[in-house]
Motif scaffolding. Structure first.
Motif, short mmCIF file in Angstrom:
data_model
loop_
_atom_site.label_atom_id
_atom_site.label_comp_id
_atom_site.label_asym_id
_atom_site.label_seq_id
_atom_site.Cartn_x
_atom_site.Cartn_y
_atom_site.Cartn_z
N LYS A 1 0.88 -1.12 -0.08
CA LYS A 1 0.08 0.03 -0.06
C LYS A 1 0.94 1.27 -0.01
N PRO A 2 0.90 1.87 -0.92
CA PRO A 2 1.84 3.04 -1.26
C PRO A 2 1.47 4.28 -0.22
N GLU A 3 2.38 4.95 0.23
CA GLU A 3 2.00 5.83 1.27
C GLU A 3 1.68 7.10 0.43
N LEU A 4 0.67 7.87 0.77
CA LEU A 4 0.00 9.09 0.11
C LEU A 4 0.49 10.30 0.49
N LYS A 5 1.44 11.05 -0.20
CA LYS A 5 1.75 12.32 0.27
C LYS A 5 1.30 13.47 -0.50
N ILE A 6 0.87 14.65 0.10
CA ILE A 6 0.37 15.57 -0.71
C ILE A 6 1.56 16.63 -0.43
#
Length: 105
Positions: free
Chosen positions: A56-61
C-alpha cells in the motif's frame, strides 16, 4: 568370419538368441515413441498463497510554502539592446572567431 552367433546382432537374431524387435527398434516406432514423449503434457500446478502482504503506497500531498512567490510574480527582465549594440557584439565575436582561424594557418 567366426561361427559364434554372438559376434553381431544380426547373426544372433537369425539364430533366435535375441528378439530382433527388441534389439533394434524400427525408425517408425522410434519416431512414434519420440512424438508421444514430446506431446505428453502435464498440467502445471498453480499455488496461490494468501499469506503475502499487499503493498500500500504512502500518500503524500506536496505543497509549496505559502510565502513562496508564484511564477507570475517573478519576472526576469532582460535588457533590450539597441540594434547598434547587437551589431557591435556580433562583429566582435566574428573578429575573435576569424582571428583564431587565421592563427591556426
Amino acid at each position: 568370419m567366426s561361427n559364434d552367433p554372438w559376434d553381431d546382432w544380426e547373426t544372433a537374431a537369425d539364430a533366435g538368441l535375441i528378439d530382433c524387435k527388441k534389439a533394434k527398434p524400427t525408425t517408425a516406432s522410434a519416431n512414434q515413441l519420440l512424438w508421444e514423449k514430446a506431446n505428453a503434457y502435464a498440467t502445471p500446478v498453480i499455488i496461490q498463497s494468501t499469506t503475502h502482504t499487499e503493498y500500500k503506497p504512502e500518500l503524500k500531498i506536496l505543497k509549496r510554502p505559502q510565502d513562496a512567490k508564484t511564477r507570475n510574480d517573478v519576472v526576469v527582465e532582460k535588457p533590450i539592446k539597441a540594434l547598434a549594440d547587437r551589431e557591435k557584439e556580433y562583429m566582435e565575436a566574428r573578429r575573435k572567431i576569424f582571428e583564431k582561424f587565421e592563427n591556426k594557418k
